[in-house]
Design a protein around this motif. Structure first.
Motif, PDB file in Angstrom:
ATOM      1  N   ALA A   1       0.811  -1.215   0.000  1.00 46.43           N
ATOM      2  CA  ALA A   1       0.000   0.000   0.000  1.00 46.43           C
ATOM      3  C   ALA A   1       0.847   1.269   0.000  1.00 46.43           C
ATOM      4  O   ALA A   1       0.290   2.375   0.014  1.00 46.43           O
ATOM      5  CB  ALA A   1      -0.926   0.012   1.215  1.00 46.43           C
ATOM      6  N   ARG A   2       2.157   1.110  -0.018  1.00 41.39           N
ATOM      7  CA  ARG A   2       3.099   2.247  -0.070  1.00 41.39           C
ATOM      8  C   ARG A   2       2.821   3.239   1.058  1.00 41.39           C
ATOM      9  O   ARG A   2       2.794   4.459   0.853  1.00 41.39           O
ATOM     10  CB  ARG A   2       3.031   2.940  -1.437  1.00 41.39           C
TER      11      ARG A   2
ATOM     12  N   ASP B   1       0.600   9.581   5.135  1.00 35.00           N
ATOM     13  CA  ASP B   1      -0.653   8.814   5.085  1.00 35.00           C
ATOM     14  C   ASP B   1      -1.411   8.845   6.395  1.00 35.00           C
ATOM     15  O   ASP B   1      -0.832   8.973   7.479  1.00 35.00           O
ATOM     16  CB  ASP B   1      -0.364   7.356   4.707  1.00 35.00           C
TER      17      ASP B   1
ATOM     18  N   VAL C   1      -5.329   5.208   3.416  1.00 33.06           N
ATOM     19  CA  VAL C   1      -5.114   3.764   3.353  1.00 33.06           C
ATOM     20  C   VAL C   1      -6.124   3.086   4.273  1.00 33.06           C
ATOM     21  O   VAL C   1      -6.304   3.519   5.415  1.00 33.06           O
ATOM     22  CB  VAL C   1      -3.686   3.376   3.775  1.00 33.06           C
TER      23      VAL C   1
ATOM     24  N   THR D   1      -7.136   6.238  -3.070  1.00 33.14           N
ATOM     25  CA  THR D   1      -7.097   5.608  -1.753  1.00 33.14           C
ATOM     26  C   THR D   1      -6.670   4.157  -1.915  1.00 33.14           C
ATOM     27  O   THR D   1      -7.135   3.448  -2.797  1.00 33.14           O
ATOM     28  CB  THR D   1      -8.480   5.673  -1.079  1.00 33.14           C
ATOM     29  N   ARG D   2      -5.748   3.700  -1.046  1.00 34.75           N
ATOM     30  CA  ARG D   2      -5.233   2.343  -1.137  1.00 34.75           C
ATOM     31  C   ARG D   2      -5.904   1.449  -0.107  1.00 34.75           C
ATOM     32  O   ARG D   2      -6.162   1.884   1.017  1.00 34.75           O
ATOM     33  CB  ARG D   2      -3.718   2.352  -0.933  1.00 34.75           C
TER      34      ARG D   2
ATOM     35  N   ASP E   1      -5.384  -5.240  -7.544  1.00 40.49           N
ATOM     36  CA  ASP E   1      -4.229  -4.783  -8.318  1.00 40.49           C
ATOM     37  C   ASP E   1      -3.014  -5.651  -8.041  1.00 40.49           C
ATOM     38  O   ASP E   1      -2.110  -5.755  -8.874  1.00 40.49           O
ATOM     39  CB  ASP E   1      -3.904  -3.324  -7.970  1.00 40.49           C
TER      40      ASP E   1
ATOM     41  N   PHE F   1      -4.459  -6.195  -2.576  1.00 43.40           N
ATOM     42  CA  PHE F   1      -4.273  -4.746  -2.633  1.00 43.40           C
ATOM     43  C   PHE F   1      -5.102  -4.164  -3.776  1.00 43.40           C
ATOM     44  O   PHE F   1      -5.101  -4.700  -4.889  1.00 43.40           O
ATOM     45  CB  PHE F   1      -2.792  -4.413  -2.838  1.00 43.40           C
ATOM     46  N   TRP F   2      -5.810  -3.072  -3.495  1.00 45.49           N
ATOM     47  CA  TRP F   2      -6.582  -2.340  -4.500  1.00 45.49           C
ATOM     48  C   TRP F   2      -6.281  -0.846  -4.403  1.00 45.49           C
ATOM     49  O   TRP F   2      -5.874  -0.354  -3.349  1.00 45.49           O
ATOM     50  CB  TRP F   2      -8.089  -2.483  -4.286  1.00 45.49           C
ATOM     51  N   THR F   3      -6.533  -0.140  -5.492  1.00 42.46           N
ATOM     52  CA  THR F   3      -6.521   1.319  -5.499  1.00 42.46           C
ATOM     53  C   THR F   3      -7.900   1.793  -5.923  1.00 42.46           C
ATOM     54  O   THR F   3      -8.426   1.341  -6.956  1.00 42.46           O
ATOM     55  CB  THR F   3      -5.471   1.863  -6.486  1.00 42.46           C
TER      56      THR F   3
ATOM     57  N   ASP G   1      -5.762   3.927 -12.739  1.00 42.18           N
ATOM     58  CA  ASP G   1      -4.827   3.812 -11.627  1.00 42.18           C
ATOM     59  C   ASP G   1      -5.131   4.979 -10.701  1.00 42.18           C
ATOM     60  O   ASP G   1      -4.549   6.055 -10.817  1.00 42.18           O
ATOM     61  CB  ASP G   1      -3.393   3.854 -12.131  1.00 42.18           C
ATOM     62  N   GLY G   2      -6.086   4.777  -9.803  1.00 33.98           N
ATOM     63  CA  GLY G   2      -6.555   5.882  -8.973  1.00 33.98           C
ATOM     64  C   GLY G   2      -7.294   6.897  -9.829  1.00 33.98           C
ATOM     65  O   GLY G   2      -8.307   6.584 -10.463  1.00 33.98           O
TER      66      GLY G   2
END
Length: 279
Positions: A49-50, A55, A122, A146-147, A161, A173-175, A225-226
């Motif tokens: 999720a970086r 964040d 996040v 948003t992650r 993703d 994981f999703w964005t 992508d977002g």
């Protein structure tokens, strides 16, 4: 992170003062039982999720606070958790104090279906598939980009993703994508002049057509992508061309991308602008 978004105190524990409260593995709550996530998976999920110092992480079902504490202590984020069980919530806050991150971690005794977490960047989950399905409309309505990470359980047909594997454990994981479905007019794509872009969308997957008058072609490789829309098309010279456009409400703003690799002369930046004209 645990499947404990809505834990009720177990009968054997309700008579104990909060200072001596110890959760039991597998204890049942409102909707699910409490089980801890492996430390290795916690780190890999937050890495996917970086998560960083800018964040705000929210853990839906905070249990004893493992995820918010890790987000703050190891990734420098501000974090909070929502926990239905008041004893677990109190324990999680004490754990944050013991870990030295109480200034960046708070645990709310509340219900994930009632608390407002819309400003988080996040979202972390360890719930059941049906609970994820109930939360999905709320999450998809959050700010694009948003992650979201989940332990074990998916989001139905919202394709992840990234699939995260740590031993026998799995995370997703999703964005959150912006909504681009509908019709747009685009300026700057091609020497043929303004183009008409018609898009259909299912989460981050996008398809549609691009037209100059009666000349219609499919958009290629379209995805979200977002807030960023990526797609390719064949230009008027018969060459494959890529575009990256950012969704800003009812407008698109971006540029043509590439070519990649070593080229003798770098092409000038070609700006592309778009306006939504219908759904």
């Amino acid at each position: 992170m645990w499947p404990c978004c809505c834990c009720k105190p177990a009968p054997a524990c309700t008579s104990l003062p909060p200072e001596t409260y110890t959760p039991k593995l597998g204890q049942m709550g409102k909707d699910v039982m409490w089980l801890p996530t492996r430390d290795e998976l916690v780190i890999q999920m937050l890495t996917a999720a970086r998560v960083g110092p800018d964040d705000e992480v929210v853990d839906l079902g905070a249990g004893d606070g493992k995820i918010p504490i890790a987000a703050a202590r190891q990734f420098g984020a501000r974090a909070w958790g929502i926990e239905y069980n008041k004893d677990l919530a109190a324990l999680a806050q004490r754990n944050a104090q013991r870990a030295g991150v109480a200034d960046r971690v708070r645990i709310v005794h509340g219900d994930i279906f009632k608390e407002d977490f819309s400003k988080a960047t996040v979202v972390t989950l360890y719930l059941l598939e049906e609970l994820n399905a109930q939360l999905r409309p709320t999450i998809l309505a959050m700010r694009p980009g948003t992650r979201v990470v989940s332990n074990t359980f998916s989001m139905g047909d919202w394709e992840p993703d990234q699939v995260i594997r740590v031993g026998t454990n799995t995370g997703y994981f999703w964005t959150v994508p912006a909504v681009v479905a509908g019709q747009w007019t685009l300026q700057g794509l091609d020497r043929r002049g303004p183009a008409r872009l018609q898009l259909t969308q299912r989460h981050q997957r996008v398809g549609g057509t691009l037209a100059w008058g009666a000349q219609v072609q499919p958009v290629l490789g379209a995805r979200m992508d977002g807030a960023d829309l990526h797609f390719s098309f064949v230009n008027g010279d018969g060459q494959l061309q890529a575009a990256k456009l950012q969704v800003q409400g009812q407008t698109l703003n971006g540029e043509l991308v590439g070519p990649y690799g070593m080229v003798e002369v770098q092409p000038e930046v070609v700006k592309v602008l778009g306006q939504r004209v219908g759904h």
